[in-house]
Write an enzyme that holds these catalytic residues in place. Structure first.
Site, PDB file in Angstrom:
ATOM      1  N   GLU A   1      76.846  95.293 152.581  1.00 51.60           N
ATOM      2  CA  GLU A   1      76.947  96.412 153.521  1.00 51.60           C
ATOM      3  C   GLU A   1      75.671  97.247 153.514  1.00 51.60           C
ATOM      4  O   GLU A   1      75.153  97.579 152.443  1.00 51.60           O
ATOM      5  CB  GLU A   1      78.150  97.297 153.150  1.00 51.60           C
ATOM      6  CG  GLU A   1      79.482  96.573 153.291  1.00 51.60           C
ATOM      7  CD  GLU A   1      80.685  97.441 152.924  1.00 51.60           C
ATOM      8  OE1 GLU A   1      80.523  98.674 152.743  1.00 51.60           O
ATOM      9  OE2 GLU A   1      81.790  96.877 152.818  1.00 51.60           O
TER      10      GLU A   1
ATOM     11  N   LYS B   1      77.387  88.347 151.773  1.00 47.14           N
ATOM     12  CA  LYS B   1      77.344  89.468 152.716  1.00 47.14           C
ATOM     13  C   LYS B   1      77.238  90.764 151.930  1.00 47.14           C
ATOM     14  O   LYS B   1      77.836  90.883 150.849  1.00 47.14           O
ATOM     15  CB  LYS B   1      78.606  89.492 153.597  1.00 47.14           C
ATOM     16  CG  LYS B   1      78.653  90.684 154.572  1.00 47.14           C
ATOM     17  CD  LYS B   1      79.711  90.531 155.650  1.00 47.14           C
ATOM     18  CE  LYS B   1      81.126  90.839 155.229  1.00 47.14           C
ATOM     19  NZ  LYS B   1      81.321  92.223 154.720  1.00 47.14           N
TER      20      LYS B   1
ATOM     21  N   GLU C   1      81.497  96.666 162.206  1.00 48.48           N
ATOM     22  CA  GLU C   1      82.868  97.104 161.958  1.00 48.48           C
ATOM     23  C   GLU C   1      83.096  98.532 162.476  1.00 48.48           C
ATOM     24  O   GLU C   1      82.207  99.395 162.370  1.00 48.48           O
ATOM     25  CB  GLU C   1      83.169  97.047 160.445  1.00 48.48           C
ATOM     26  CG  GLU C   1      84.555  97.592 160.085  1.00 48.48           C
ATOM     27  CD  GLU C   1      85.035  97.264 158.684  1.00 48.48           C
ATOM     28  OE1 GLU C   1      84.303  96.597 157.927  1.00 48.48           O
ATOM     29  OE2 GLU C   1      86.169  97.674 158.364  1.00 48.48           O
TER      30      GLU C   1
ATOM     31  N   ASP D   1      81.580  88.241 149.914  1.00 49.75           N
ATOM     32  CA  ASP D   1      81.117  89.635 149.900  1.00 49.75           C
ATOM     33  C   ASP D   1      80.521  89.999 148.547  1.00 49.75           C
ATOM     34  O   ASP D   1      81.098  89.678 147.494  1.00 49.75           O
ATOM     35  CB  ASP D   1      82.307  90.586 150.135  1.00 49.75           C
ATOM     36  CG  ASP D   1      82.328  91.175 151.538  1.00 49.75           C
ATOM     37  OD1 ASP D   1      81.355  91.016 152.298  1.00 49.75           O
ATOM     38  OD2 ASP D   1      83.360  91.809 151.868  1.00 49.75           O
TER      39      ASP D   1
ATOM     40  N   ASP E   1      85.565  91.594 150.101  1.00 46.96           N
ATOM     41  CA  ASP E   1      85.927  92.475 148.987  1.00 46.96           C
ATOM     42  C   ASP E   1      87.220  93.237 149.311  1.00 46.96           C
ATOM     43  O   ASP E   1      87.805  93.880 148.442  1.00 46.96           O
ATOM     44  CB  ASP E   1      84.785  93.435 148.621  1.00 46.96           C
ATOM     45  CG  ASP E   1      84.350  94.307 149.780  1.00 46.96           C
ATOM     46  OD1 ASP E   1      84.758  94.055 150.929  1.00 46.96           O
ATOM     47  OD2 ASP E   1      83.574  95.262 149.530  1.00 46.96           O
ATOM     48  N   SER E   2      87.707  93.115 150.554  1.00 47.65           N
ATOM     49  CA  SER E   2      89.039  93.613 150.904  1.00 47.65           C
ATOM     50  C   SER E   2      90.108  92.969 150.028  1.00 47.65           C
ATOM     51  O   SER E   2      91.219  93.492 149.937  1.00 47.65           O
ATOM     52  CB  SER E   2      89.334  93.360 152.389  1.00 47.65           C
ATOM     53  OG  SER E   2      89.130  91.996 152.713  1.00 47.65           O
TER      54      SER E   2
END
Ligand SMILES: Nc1nc(=O)c2c([nH]1)NC[C@@H]1CN(c3ccc(C(=O)N[C@@H](CCC(=O)O)C(=O)O)cc3)CN21
Ligand SMILES: CC(C)C(=O)C(=O)O
Ligand SMILES: [Mg+2]
Length: 279
Positions: free
Chosen positions: A121, A119, A188, A89, A50-51
């Site tokens: 978070e 993925k 991270e 993501d 998602d970056s």
């Protein structure tokens, strides 16, 4: 079930899981077809992070990513990849509210892209979401430590593992993600010794970014790794190329040649007689 593309030799989530403690797992982000084509032969795993919202779309944070954005970039990367395990993501707002919401979003991502895994978070707080997606037959990668989707809540990108309470919370998160059935976990922005200890504590591979060389694999944002990031890069980044300079130089030379009528020259225009012989 996930319509996993059977291209024969593609690396799957279970192949990644089995590499715990072995040769380090090589991961990079990828957002586009040409970059996927270039990276796929060299890596084990491509993450459509998602970056992308920051790196390619210029949003201030990853909160600018949407399900539609992730799916479009996931499709582009899948078109350019045949070998790597492709993970997409889950964007902020697509899974936190409930396991049912997480399952619906994960099914949409996998159904529309054919990626190998998703993925998300979170640790203890997202264990129910991970378990629900895994129960659908969709592999999940966890992401603990610094969680960019929590940047507003955290008041910035703060390195984790600097207090005893936080170290204990990180271990609980790692255990929760593993127990929920994740096949691997990104760690991270975490103190190196803590990431190393977590790696030895869990049975699934850890993928580090700003974490530890002892992790079972490493990941970087592709634009950071090739020196394309125009804003300041985090301390943990190593630039293996300086493509910013290459692109600036190319643009400067092109501009000078157009202004000086040096481009296009005879090789880059068509003549009445010889066009069919030219590329
Ligand atoms: N281009 C890019 N690369 C990334 O790796 C990345 C992004 N963007 N955006 C989302 C997150 C944010 N990331 C970051 C950004 C900055 C620091 C950073 O510089 N942190 C301070 C923390 C100070 C502290 O708490 O100790 C540092 O000095 O390292 C860390 C991770 C990693 N992610
Ligand atoms: C760098 C990684 C782990 C990520 O989540 C992203 O690029 O969005
Ligand atoms: Mg991300």
């Amino acid at each position: 079930m996930a319509p996993e593309r059977s291209t024969g030799n593609r690396i799957g989530a279970e192949d990644i899981r089995r590499r715990k403690g072995g040769v380090p797992i090589v991961c990079l982000t990828a957002y586009s077809y040409p970059i996927a084509r270039m990276l796929d032969p060299h890596v084990d795993l491509l993450l459509v992070g998602d970056s992308v919202a920051m790196v390619l779309h210029g949003h201030a944070t990853t909160l600018g990513a949407s399900l539609e954005m992730m799916i479009a970039h996931g499709q582009a990367v899948m078109r350019g990849s045949t070998k790597a395990c492709v993970v997409v993501d889950m964007p902020a707002g697509s899974y936190e509210a409930s396991p049912a919401e997480a399952v619906a979003s994960a099914r949409s991502i996998v159904g529309e892209t054919g990626c190998q895994a998703v993925k998300l978070e979170g640790g203890v707080d997202m264990a129910a979401q991970i378990a629900a997606i895994v129960a659908e037959g969709i592999p999940v990668m966890g992401h603990i430590g610094l969680q960019p989707q929590s940047v507003e809540k955290d008041g910035g990108y703060k390195i984790k593992g600097r207090t005893q309470e936080n170290i204990a919370a990180l271990f609980r998160d790692a255990e929760a993600v593993e127990k929920a059935g994740a096949f691997s976990v990104v760690i991270e922005g975490t103190v190196a010794t803590v990431a190393s200890d977590i790696t030895r504590h869990v049975a699934i591979p850890t993928i580090g970014i700003g974490a530890s060389g002892d992790c079972d694999g490493q990941i970087l944002v592709i634009d950071d790794m090739i020196g394309m990031t125009v804003d300041r890069v985090p301390k943990f980044v190593k630039e293996y190329a300086k493509l910013r300079d290459t692109i600036s130089d190319a643009a400067a030379r092109y501009a000078a040649e157009v202004r000086g009528r040096a481009f296009p020259g005879p090789d880059h225009v068509f003549s009445a007689t010889s066009d069919k012989d030219k590329a």
